[in-house]
Design a protein around this motif. Structure first.
Motif, PDB file in Angstrom:
ATOM      1  N   VAL A  30       2.987  -0.093 -13.784  1.00 13.05           N
ATOM      2  CA  VAL A  30       3.406   1.099 -14.523  1.00 13.05           C
ATOM      3  C   VAL A  30       4.765   1.550 -14.009  1.00 13.05           C
ATOM      4  CG1 VAL A  30       1.080   1.879 -15.133  1.00 13.05           C
ATOM      5  CG2 VAL A  30       2.070   2.555 -12.936  1.00 13.05           C
ATOM      6  N   GLU A  31       5.344   2.543 -14.695  1.00 16.57           N
ATOM      7  CA  GLU A  31       6.717   2.934 -14.357  1.00 16.57           C
ATOM      8  C   GLU A  31       6.800   3.933 -13.213  1.00 16.57           C
ATOM      9  OE1 GLU A  31       8.709   4.304 -17.828  1.00 16.57           O
ATOM     10  OE2 GLU A  31       8.649   2.357 -18.849  1.00 16.57           O
ATOM     11  N   THR A  32       5.800   4.785 -13.056  1.00 19.64           N
ATOM     12  CA  THR A  32       5.914   5.842 -12.050  1.00 19.64           C
ATOM     13  C   THR A  32       4.774   5.793 -11.041  1.00 19.64           C
ATOM     14  OG1 THR A  32       4.625   7.475 -13.280  1.00 19.64           O
ATOM     15  CG2 THR A  32       6.981   7.315 -13.805  1.00 19.64           C
ATOM     16  N   GLU A  73       1.646   7.728 -12.309  1.00 19.01           N
ATOM     17  CA  GLU A  73       0.765   6.940 -13.183  1.00 19.01           C
ATOM     18  C   GLU A  73      -0.121   6.016 -12.370  1.00 19.01           C
ATOM     19  OE1 GLU A  73       2.750   5.627 -17.187  1.00 19.01           O
ATOM     20  OE2 GLU A  73       4.309   5.622 -15.641  1.00 19.01           O
ATOM     21  N   THR A  78       2.267  -2.366 -18.106  1.00 18.76           N
ATOM     22  CA  THR A  78       3.481  -2.721 -18.856  1.00 18.76           C
ATOM     23  C   THR A  78       3.926  -4.152 -18.568  1.00 18.76           C
ATOM     24  OG1 THR A  78       4.920  -1.900 -17.091  1.00 18.76           O
ATOM     25  CG2 THR A  78       4.260  -0.324 -18.805  1.00 18.76           C
ATOM     26  N   GLN A 133       5.255  -0.319  -4.510  1.00 20.93           N
ATOM     27  CA  GLN A 133       6.504  -0.284  -5.271  1.00 20.93           C
ATOM     28  C   GLN A 133       7.303  -1.567  -5.076  1.00 20.93           C
ATOM     29  OE1 GLN A 133       9.420   2.676  -4.137  1.00 20.93           O
ATOM     30  NE2 GLN A 133      10.255   2.786  -6.227  1.00 20.93           N
ATOM     31  N   GLY A 140       8.575  -1.931 -10.675  1.00 20.56           N
ATOM     32  CA  GLY A 140       7.853  -0.693 -10.932  1.00 20.56           C
ATOM     33  C   GLY A 140       6.795  -0.449  -9.869  1.00 20.56           C
ATOM     34  N   TRP A 141       5.706   0.202 -10.292  1.00 20.24           N
ATOM     35  CA  TRP A 141       4.623   0.539  -9.370  1.00 20.24           C
ATOM     36  C   TRP A 141       3.387  -0.268  -9.724  1.00 20.24           C
ATOM     37  CZ3 TRP A 141       5.212   3.811  -5.215  1.00 20.24           C
ATOM     38  CH2 TRP A 141       6.417   4.528  -5.161  1.00 20.24           C
TER      39      TRP A 141
END
Length: 284
Positions: A146-148, A151, A174, A214, A218-219
Motif C-alpha cells: 500500500v502507499e501509506t 493503510e 497495489t 517500508q 511503498g509499505w
C-alpha cells in the motif's frame, strides 16, 4: 583469411584430446622446421590462445596450417630484424623488455595460482559452501503493498482480528501480486530489496508483520508461510565456478604478497597528461 593475431578452449581441448597434457608440458613436439630449426607445438598453441572468437568454431584442424605459417612468418621477421640491428634500437629494445616482463609475470602468476587450485582445495571450498546453509535459505511469502504507513497498520489490525490475508491482498494491495492473493512464491537471499528480505527472513513461519515494512515501492505487510534450505548443487556442477573463485582469491593474495616491502607510487593522471602535452609541444 585474416592474419592470426583468442582461440582458447576449443583449440586447446582439441589438442589435449589427441596429445597428453604431460607430453605437451614436458617434451617439446616439433610441428615444422625453418632451415633446420624447429617450430614447436607450444609456440603455435601460444598463438592459438590469442585468436579472435570467430576462429573458435573451426577447430584446430581448420587453422593448424595458418597457425604454423604465422609462427614461421614471425620467426623469419624476427631473424631479419635482429640481422638489421633493429633489436638494438632503444624504443624496440624497451618494448621487447616490457613484453618479456609481461610474459614472465603471467607465467609466474599462472604457476603460483595453479599450485593452490588443487582438487583438495576445490573439495574444501565446496564443503564450506554446503555447510553454509544460510546462503541457501528460502522463504515462501506473500505481501500486501500500500502507499501509506497508516493503510498498512490498518491492514495489520484487520489481520489481528482474523481477516484473511489473501482476501485483503486482492482487495487492497497495489502490487502486481495482489490479484493472486499477494503470493510471491519462494525466494532466496539477494532476490528481494534489503529491507523486505531482512523482514521476511526474520519472521517465523505462519506469522505476518507486526509492523509495516517500508521500501522504495511503498509499505508492505508480509506473511511467511514456509521456510526451507535449497539443495546444494553437485560438486561437478560447481567445479568451474569454485575454481574461478579460488583463482581470483589466490591472485589477490599473490599480488598482495609481491607488494610487501615495495612502494608503488602512481602519479595523478592530470600530471602525466600535462607532461605529455608539454613534451609534444617541445617536439614541434
Amino acid at each position: 583469411m585474416k592474419s592470426l593475431p583468442t582461440f582458447v578452449a576449443t583449440a586447446i581441448l582439441s589438442l589435449s584430446l589427441a596429445v597428453p597434457a604431460q607430453v605437451i608440458a614436458q617434451d617439446r613436439i616439433a610441428v615444422a622446421t625453418i632451415d633446420g630449426e624447429s617450430i614447436w607445438l607450444d609456440e603455435i598453441m601460444a598463438v592459438a590462445e590469442t585468436l579472435p572468437p570467430e576462429y573458435q568454431q573451426q577447430g584446430i584442424a581448420g587453422i593448424y596450417d595458418q597457425l604454423v605459417d604465422d609462427v614461421a612468418n614471425s620467426r623469419l621477421a624476427a631473424i631479419a630484424a635482429r640481422s638489421s640491428g633493429l633489436d638494438k634500437e632503444e624504443d624496440v629494445a624497451s618494448a621487447m623488455r616490457t613484453a618479456a616482463d609481461r610474459v614472465l609475470a603471467e607465467a609466474y602468476i599462472t604457476r603460483e595460482v595453479g599450485k593452490e587450485i588443487t582438487e583438495e582445495a576445490i573439495q574444501a571450498a565446496y564443503d564450506t559452501y554446503v555447510a553454509d546453509t544460510g546462503s541457501r535459505e528460502t522463504v515462501t511469502a506473500s505481501h500486501i503493498l500500500v502507499e501509506t504507513e497508516e493503510e498498512a497498520k490498518a491492514i495489520i489490525d484487520q489481520l489481528k482480528d482474523g481477516a484473511d490475508f489473501a482476501e485483503l491482498a486482492r482487495e487492497k494491495s497495489t502490487g502486481p501480486s495482489g490479484p493472486g492473493g499477494g503470493s510471491l512464491g519462494s525466494f532466496g537471499r539477494g532476490q528481494m530489496v534489503p529491507a523486505f528480505e531482512a523482514a521476511a527472513f526474520g519472521m517465523p513461519v505462519g506469522s505476518f508483520s507486526d509492523n509495516p515494512v517500508q521500501t522504495q515501492f511503498g509499505w508492505h505487510v508480509i506473511q511467511v508461510s514456509d521456510k526451507g534450505i535449497q539443495e546444494a548443487p553437485a560438486l561437478d556442477q560447481m567445479r568451474d565456478q569454485i575454481a574461478a573463485n579460488l583463482s581470483r582469491q589466490s591472485f589477490a593474495r599473490i599480488v598482495e604478497t609481491l607488494r610487501v616491502g615495495s612502494t608503488v607510487e602512481i602519479r595523478p593522471l592530470a600530471d602525466v597528461m600535462a607532461e605529455a602535452r608539454q613534451a609534444a609541444e617541445n617536439a614541434q
